[in-house]
Scaffold this motif. Structure first.
Motif, PDB file in Angstrom:
ATOM      1  N   GLN A 156       0.457  -4.235  -4.554  1.00  0.00           N
ATOM      2  CA  GLN A 156       1.351  -3.506  -5.441  1.00  0.00           C
ATOM      3  C   GLN A 156       1.324  -4.064  -6.865  1.00  0.00           C
ATOM      4  N   ALA A 157       1.031  -5.343  -7.013  1.00  0.00           N
ATOM      5  CA  ALA A 157       0.974  -5.964  -8.331  1.00  0.00           C
ATOM      6  C   ALA A 157      -0.382  -5.780  -9.017  1.00  0.00           C
ATOM      7  N   LEU A 158      -1.376  -5.277  -8.279  1.00  0.00           N
ATOM      8  CA  LEU A 158      -2.722  -5.111  -8.841  1.00  0.00           C
ATOM      9  C   LEU A 158      -2.768  -3.998  -9.872  1.00  0.00           C
ATOM     10  N   PRO A 159      -3.369  -4.247 -11.010  1.00  0.00           N
ATOM     11  CA  PRO A 159      -3.639  -3.151 -11.932  1.00  0.00           C
ATOM     12  C   PRO A 159      -4.739  -2.262 -11.343  1.00  0.00           C
ATOM     13  N   VAL A 160      -4.712  -0.987 -11.674  1.00  0.00           N
ATOM     14  CA  VAL A 160      -5.750  -0.065 -11.220  1.00  0.00           C
ATOM     15  C   VAL A 160      -7.109  -0.612 -11.647  1.00  0.00           C
ATOM     16  N   GLY A 161      -8.065  -0.574 -10.728  1.00  0.00           N
ATOM     17  CA  GLY A 161      -9.411  -1.061 -10.999  1.00  0.00           C
ATOM     18  C   GLY A 161      -9.635  -2.504 -10.608  1.00  0.00           C
ATOM     19  N   ASN A 162      -8.579  -3.241 -10.305  1.00  0.00           N
ATOM     20  CA  ASN A 162      -8.723  -4.639  -9.894  1.00  0.00           C
ATOM     21  C   ASN A 162      -8.702  -4.734  -8.378  1.00  0.00           C
ATOM     22  N   TRP A 163      -9.003  -5.902  -7.868  1.00  0.00           N
ATOM     23  CA  TRP A 163      -9.099  -6.101  -6.429  1.00  0.00           C
ATOM     24  C   TRP A 163      -8.726  -7.527  -6.069  1.00  0.00           C
ATOM     25  N   PHE A 164      -8.581  -7.729  -4.761  1.00  0.00           N
ATOM     26  CA  PHE A 164      -8.426  -9.073  -4.217  1.00  0.00           C
ATOM     27  C   PHE A 164      -9.290  -9.167  -2.972  1.00  0.00           C
ATOM     28  N   TYR A 165      -9.551 -10.395  -2.557  1.00  0.00           N
ATOM     29  CA  TYR A 165     -10.338 -10.640  -1.348  1.00  0.00           C
ATOM     30  C   TYR A 165      -9.387 -11.071  -0.239  1.00  0.00           C
ATOM     31  N   LEU A 166      -9.663 -10.604   0.956  1.00  0.00           N
ATOM     32  CA  LEU A 166      -8.864 -10.944   2.122  1.00  0.00           C
ATOM     33  C   LEU A 166      -9.767 -11.610   3.148  1.00  0.00           C
ATOM     34  N   LEU A 167      -9.355 -12.776   3.625  1.00  0.00           N
ATOM     35  CA  LEU A 167     -10.075 -13.495   4.668  1.00  0.00           C
ATOM     36  C   LEU A 167      -9.207 -13.514   5.916  1.00  0.00           C
ATOM     37  N   SER A 168      -9.814 -13.219   7.060  1.00  0.00           N
ATOM     38  CA  SER A 168      -9.078 -13.162   8.318  1.00  0.00           C
ATOM     39  C   SER A 168      -9.961 -13.655   9.453  1.00  0.00           C
ATOM     40  N   ASP A 169      -9.316 -14.078  10.542  1.00  0.00           N
ATOM     41  CA  ASP A 169     -10.059 -14.503  11.726  1.00  0.00           C
ATOM     42  C   ASP A 169     -10.169 -13.377  12.748  1.00  0.00           C
ATOM     43  N   HIS A 170      -9.706 -12.180  12.373  1.00  0.00           N
ATOM     44  CA  HIS A 170      -9.794 -11.011  13.259  1.00  0.00           C
ATOM     45  C   HIS A 170      -9.951  -9.751  12.405  1.00  0.00           C
ATOM     46  N   GLU A 171     -10.397  -8.694  13.031  1.00  0.00           N
ATOM     47  CA  GLU A 171     -10.551  -7.434  12.310  1.00  0.00           C
ATOM     48  C   GLU A 171      -9.163  -6.849  12.019  1.00  0.00           C
ATOM     49  N   PRO A 172      -8.834  -6.618  10.765  1.00  0.00           N
ATOM     50  CA  PRO A 172      -7.477  -6.200  10.404  1.00  0.00           C
ATOM     51  C   PRO A 172      -7.260  -4.679  10.463  1.00  0.00           C
ATOM     52  N   LEU A 173      -7.519  -4.071  11.601  1.00  0.00           N
ATOM     53  CA  LEU A 173      -7.345  -2.623  11.744  1.00  0.00           C
ATOM     54  C   LEU A 173      -5.899  -2.159  11.553  1.00  0.00           C
ATOM     55  N   PRO A 174      -4.893  -2.828  12.142  1.00  0.00           N
ATOM     56  CA  PRO A 174      -3.515  -2.378  11.897  1.00  0.00           C
ATOM     57  C   PRO A 174      -3.136  -2.435  10.416  1.00  0.00           C
ATOM     58  N   LEU A 175      -3.641  -3.436   9.705  1.00  0.00           N
ATOM     59  CA  LEU A 175      -3.377  -3.539   8.272  1.00  0.00           C
ATOM     60  C   LEU A 175      -3.973  -2.345   7.535  1.00  0.00           C
ATOM     61  N   ARG A 176      -5.188  -1.979   7.871  1.00  0.00           N
ATOM     62  CA  ARG A 176      -5.818  -0.824   7.216  1.00  0.00           C
ATOM     63  C   ARG A 176      -5.030   0.454   7.496  1.00  0.00           C
ATOM     64  N   GLN A 177      -4.553   0.613   8.704  1.00  0.00           N
ATOM     65  CA  GLN A 177      -3.751   1.792   9.040  1.00  0.00           C
ATOM     66  C   GLN A 177      -2.467   1.840   8.215  1.00  0.00           C
ATOM     67  N   GLN A 178      -1.869   0.688   7.971  1.00  0.00           N
ATOM     68  CA  GLN A 178      -0.672   0.642   7.138  1.00  0.00           C
ATOM     69  C   GLN A 178      -1.006   1.001   5.687  1.00  0.00           C
ATOM     70  N   PHE A 179      -2.136   0.534   5.193  1.00  0.00           N
ATOM     71  CA  PHE A 179      -2.567   0.904   3.839  1.00  0.00           C
ATOM     72  C   PHE A 179      -2.759   2.412   3.749  1.00  0.00           C
ATOM     73  N   GLU A 180      -3.418   2.992   4.746  1.00  0.00           N
ATOM     74  CA  GLU A 180      -3.671   4.431   4.728  1.00  0.00           C
ATOM     75  C   GLU A 180      -2.374   5.223   4.771  1.00  0.00           C
ATOM     76  N   ALA A 181      -1.363   4.734   5.468  1.00  0.00           N
ATOM     77  CA  ALA A 181      -0.078   5.419   5.551  1.00  0.00           C
ATOM     78  C   ALA A 181       0.726   5.287   4.249  1.00  0.00           C
ATOM     79  N   GLN A 182       0.680   4.097   3.626  1.00  0.00           N
ATOM     80  CA  GLN A 182       1.501   3.843   2.442  1.00  0.00           C
ATOM     81  C   GLN A 182       0.836   4.229   1.129  1.00  0.00           C
ATOM     82  N   TRP A 183      -0.485   4.078   1.061  1.00  0.00           N
ATOM     83  CA  TRP A 183      -1.197   4.329  -0.196  1.00  0.00           C
ATOM     84  C   TRP A 183      -2.436   5.182   0.052  1.00  0.00           C
ATOM     85  N   PRO A 184      -2.283   6.376   0.611  1.00  0.00           N
ATOM     86  CA  PRO A 184      -3.468   7.204   0.898  1.00  0.00           C
ATOM     87  C   PRO A 184      -4.242   7.531  -0.374  1.00  0.00           C
ATOM     88  N   GLY A 185      -5.542   7.263  -0.328  1.00  0.00           N
ATOM     89  CA  GLY A 185      -6.405   7.561  -1.467  1.00  0.00           C
ATOM     90  C   GLY A 185      -6.245   6.653  -2.662  1.00  0.00           C
TER      91      GLY A 185
END
Length: 93
Positions: free
Chosen positions: A31-60
């Motif tokens: 939410q704090a990211l300016p448009v066009g910027n990014w961050f890196y995420l490191l995890s020890d598992h595939e973050p599918l539930p997180l992606r689903q939450q992104f798709e629900a809250q910020w589609p497109g």
């Protein structure tokens, strides 16, 4: 001509964050990211539930790029895109 420096992308290593705090930290960062910027995420598992939450809250409004896909580590680049229109756009609204 002066070129503005691009700030270094933040790295969130969820392996170092308490499980109950991970998604909140990731969402705050996005939410704090300016448009066009990014961050890196490191995890020890595939973050599918997180992606689903992104798709629900910020589609497109985000790009989700898998840079490494396990089995020991997942590394993602999550970037912010401009918010889309709320309608189909055919009326110019």
């Amino acid at each position: 001509m002066t070129v503005a420096a691009t700030p270094a992308a933040e790295v969130i290593d969820v392996r170092l964050i308490a499980p109950q705090e991970r998604h909140a930290r990731i969402f705050e960062t996005f939410q704090a990211l300016p448009v066009g910027n990014w961050f890196y995420l490191l995890s020890d598992h595939e973050p599918l539930p997180l992606r689903q939450q992104f798709e629900a809250q910020w589609p497109g409004q985000f790009d989700w790029e898998a840079l490494e896909t396990g089995p020991a580590q997942w590394r993602l680049r999550i970037s912010r895109k401009p918010a889309g229109k709320s309608c189909c756009g055919c009326c110019g609204g």
